[in-house]
Design an enzyme around this catalytic site. Structure first.
Site, PDB file in Angstrom:
ATOM      1  N   GLY A  73       0.803  -1.225   0.000  1.00 27.51           N
ATOM      2  CA  GLY A  73       0.000   0.000   0.000  1.00 27.51           C
ATOM      3  C   GLY A  73       0.836   1.275   0.000  1.00 27.51           C
ATOM      4  O   GLY A  73       0.429   2.284  -0.585  1.00 27.51           O
ATOM      5  N   ASN A  74       2.017   1.216   0.626  1.00 25.94           N
ATOM      6  CA  ASN A  74       2.832   2.438   0.697  1.00 25.94           C
ATOM      7  C   ASN A  74       3.397   2.846  -0.661  1.00 25.94           C
ATOM      8  O   ASN A  74       3.854   3.970  -0.829  1.00 25.94           O
ATOM      9  CB  ASN A  74       3.964   2.276   1.734  1.00 25.94           C
ATOM     10  CG  ASN A  74       4.971   1.217   1.329  1.00 25.94           C
ATOM     11  OD1 ASN A  74       4.611   0.219   0.707  1.00 25.94           O
ATOM     12  ND2 ASN A  74       6.225   1.429   1.645  1.00 25.94           N
ATOM     13  N   LYS A 102     -13.921 -10.448   5.156  1.00 26.93           N
ATOM     14  CA  LYS A 102     -13.244  -9.193   4.784  1.00 26.93           C
ATOM     15  C   LYS A 102     -14.285  -8.079   4.629  1.00 26.93           C
ATOM     16  O   LYS A 102     -15.109  -8.111   3.723  1.00 26.93           O
ATOM     17  CB  LYS A 102     -12.499  -9.438   3.457  1.00 26.93           C
ATOM     18  CG  LYS A 102     -11.695  -8.285   2.980  1.00 26.93           C
ATOM     19  CD  LYS A 102     -10.234  -8.443   3.322  1.00 26.93           C
ATOM     20  CE  LYS A 102      -9.469  -7.187   2.960  1.00 26.93           C
ATOM     21  NZ  LYS A 102      -8.240  -7.034   3.717  1.00 26.93           N
ATOM     22  N   LYS A 107      -3.228 -10.092  -1.963  1.00 26.75           N
ATOM     23  CA  LYS A 107      -2.330  -9.802  -3.091  1.00 26.75           C
ATOM     24  C   LYS A 107      -0.974 -10.520  -2.966  1.00 26.75           C
ATOM     25  O   LYS A 107      -0.379 -10.885  -3.974  1.00 26.75           O
ATOM     26  CB  LYS A 107      -2.118  -8.293  -3.271  1.00 26.75           C
ATOM     27  CG  LYS A 107      -1.258  -7.614  -2.216  1.00 26.75           C
ATOM     28  CD  LYS A 107      -0.016  -6.986  -2.790  1.00 26.75           C
ATOM     29  CE  LYS A 107       0.926  -6.408  -1.768  1.00 26.75           C
ATOM     30  NZ  LYS A 107       0.653  -6.385  -0.371  1.00 26.75           N
ATOM     31  N   LYS A 155       2.266 -12.425   4.112  1.00 26.00           N
ATOM     32  CA  LYS A 155       3.506 -12.275   3.335  1.00 26.00           C
ATOM     33  C   LYS A 155       4.437 -13.458   3.578  1.00 26.00           C
ATOM     34  O   LYS A 155       4.999 -14.022   2.632  1.00 26.00           O
ATOM     35  CB  LYS A 155       4.225 -10.963   3.709  1.00 26.00           C
ATOM     36  CG  LYS A 155       3.424  -9.727   3.346  1.00 26.00           C
ATOM     37  CD  LYS A 155       4.199  -8.461   3.645  1.00 26.00           C
ATOM     38  CE  LYS A 155       3.275  -7.268   3.734  1.00 26.00           C
ATOM     39  NZ  LYS A 155       2.402  -7.092   2.552  1.00 26.00           N
TER      40      LYS A 155
HETATM   41  P1  ADP Z   1       1.273  -3.904   2.616  1.00 25.83           P
HETATM   42  O1  ADP Z   1       0.388  -2.762   2.251  1.00 25.83           O
HETATM   43  O2  ADP Z   1       2.672  -3.757   2.105  1.00 25.83           O
HETATM   44  O3  ADP Z   1       0.680  -5.246   2.354  1.00 25.83           O
HETATM   45  P2  ADP Z   1       0.772  -4.349   5.469  1.00 25.83           P
HETATM   46  O4  ADP Z   1       0.497  -3.182   6.348  1.00 25.83           O
HETATM   47  O5  ADP Z   1      -0.354  -5.233   5.084  1.00 25.83           O
HETATM   48  O6  ADP Z   1       1.519  -3.777   4.203  1.00 25.83           O
HETATM   49  O7  ADP Z   1       1.902  -5.273   6.145  1.00 25.83           O
HETATM   50  C1  ADP Z   1       3.186  -4.771   6.490  1.00 25.83           C
HETATM   51  C2  ADP Z   1       3.232  -4.345   7.937  1.00 25.83           C
HETATM   52  O8  ADP Z   1       3.203  -5.469   8.812  1.00 25.83           O
HETATM   53  C3  ADP Z   1       4.505  -3.651   8.361  1.00 25.83           C
HETATM   54  O9  ADP Z   1       4.521  -2.302   7.988  1.00 25.83           O
HETATM   55  C4  ADP Z   1       4.504  -3.839   9.883  1.00 25.83           C
HETATM   56  O10 ADP Z   1       3.937  -2.711  10.524  1.00 25.83           O
HETATM   57  C5  ADP Z   1       3.566  -5.030  10.110  1.00 25.83           C
HETATM   58  N1  ADP Z   1       4.160  -6.170  10.820  1.00 25.83           N
HETATM   59  C6  ADP Z   1       3.418  -7.020  11.579  1.00 25.83           C
HETATM   60  N2  ADP Z   1       4.176  -7.984  12.113  1.00 25.83           N
HETATM   61  C7  ADP Z   1       5.448  -7.766  11.667  1.00 25.83           C
HETATM   62  C8  ADP Z   1       6.689  -8.446  11.877  1.00 25.83           C
HETATM   63  N3  ADP Z   1       6.782  -9.538  12.638  1.00 25.83           N
HETATM   64  N4  ADP Z   1       7.803  -7.947  11.275  1.00 25.83           N
HETATM   65  C9  ADP Z   1       7.725  -6.836  10.512  1.00 25.83           C
HETATM   66  N5  ADP Z   1       6.581  -6.155  10.280  1.00 25.83           N
HETATM   67  C10 ADP Z   1       5.438  -6.602  10.833  1.00 25.83           C
HETATM   68 MG    MG Z   2      -1.170  -6.021   3.227  1.00 22.61          MG
END
Ligand code: ADP
Ligand code: MG
Length: 311
Positions: free
Chosen positions: A11-12, A127, A211, A273
């Protein structure tokens, strides 16, 4: 050389509004261009949470105002978001390539992702999407359209859709062909448009596919060498956000499973992820996955800087 990468953008990399997005995709393009220059073949998968939300909301509000406006199925909203985000990414990448003297072409594939009608997720839609409604309004729409609504943390009733697992990518041959031709391809946007197969034909269904999981499936079926998941953090951590937080550099599938079981990764953000990374790496030989930040993409691929998940 000519390694094939599937890059998942978080998302970023897109921001929340059309203006923000136009700027953000330029930044993303600047981080991807060095990989293209080095000869990597790239397919980009992107998220669409805020964008599909915006499109869906616009149609719901318009429909509330004027019943001549037809309501728009969620799968169609996903298709629209693929077109709109694909256009911005495609344009930013093309302009960035032009500036740097690269003749690489960019194309966006509207992508249908096949899901299983019997996926247990269809029994448990979870969701939340779209507007908040009063209980009476939600009941009326439930009756009229067969949607499922749930009460969302005291804020009202909201529609929920299922989040099934991706089974196959309908346009994989086209995507593979474009990639072999040297194009940078944008595909599976927002996890892809969910479709199911019945008597050999494909029909869309209102659902959301994660995604990162769609990116892993695509990387598998086009036989990519690596899955690169770009998000807001440079590495995956254990004890994330706690005083004893530790960033991970290289982990095996076994270690990933252990950390998942110990609950180190938040469901809905980091967990899918790591699950996607594990799935891709275990689906073939010589495959690796990297989770890192957008800023770190080049370093991650060329200097193994990020969290590497390998067998
Ligand atoms: P995206 O939009 O890239 O899918 P998300 O917000 O869904 O991003 O997921 C990424 C986020 O997950 C990171 O920015 C972090 O805040 C969070 N996060 C949760 N658990 C962890 C972890 N164990 N290590 C690193 N980040 C984590
Ligand atoms: Mg995400």
């Amino acid at each position: 050389m000519n390694k094939q990468l599937v890059i998942a953008l978080g998302g970023n990399a897109l921001g929340n509004t059309p203006d923000e997005q136009k700027q953000a995709v330029l930044t993303a393009a600047n981080h991807i261009v060095s990989l293209v220059r080095d000869g990597y073949k790239i397919v980009i998968v992107h998220g669409n949470g805020p964008q599909v939300g915006m499109i869906n909301l616009a149609f719901e509000l318009a429909y509330q105002q004027n019943s001549n406006v037809s309501s728009m199925p969620f799968a169609e909203c996903c298709g629209m978001s693929q077109g709109y985000i694909g256009f911005h990414l495609q344009n930013a990448l093309q302009n960035t390539f032009l500036k740097q003297g690269l003749s690489t072409h960019v194309s966006t594939a509207i992508t249908q992702v096949i899901v299983d009608q019997n996926d247990p997720a269809f029994q448990h839609p979870a969701k939340p999407v779209g507007l908040f409604y009063s209980e009476e309004a939600a009941k009326a729409i439930e009756k009229e359209k067969g949607y499922t609504f749930v009460e969302d943390s005291g804020r009202g009733f909201r529609r929920v859709v299922p989040s099934p697992e991706p089974v196959d990518i309908k346009e994989k041959g086209t995507i593979r062909c474009l990639m072999d031709n040297g194009d940078v391809v944008i595909a599976c946007g927002g996890g892809g448009i969910p479709v199911y197969r019945e008597d050999g034909f494909l029909y869309s269904v209102d659902a959301v596919i994660d995604k990162d999981k769609a990116a892993a499936k695509l990387a598998d079926v086009i036989n990519a060498d690596a899955l690169i998941i770009l998000t807001a953090v440079p590495r995956v951590a254990v004890n994330f956000g706690k005083p004893d937080q530790k960033w991970l550099e290289r982990i095996t599938i076994e270690e990933a499973h252990r950390y998942m079981a110990e609950g180190h990764f938040a469901p809905g953000s980091m967990l899918p992820k790591v699950e996607a990374a594990v799935k891709f790496v275990t689906s073939g030989t010589g495959r690796e996955a990297i989770i890192t930040s957008l800023e770190n993409a080049y370093q991650a691929v060329t200097a193994a800087n990020g969290t590497i998940i390998c067998s």
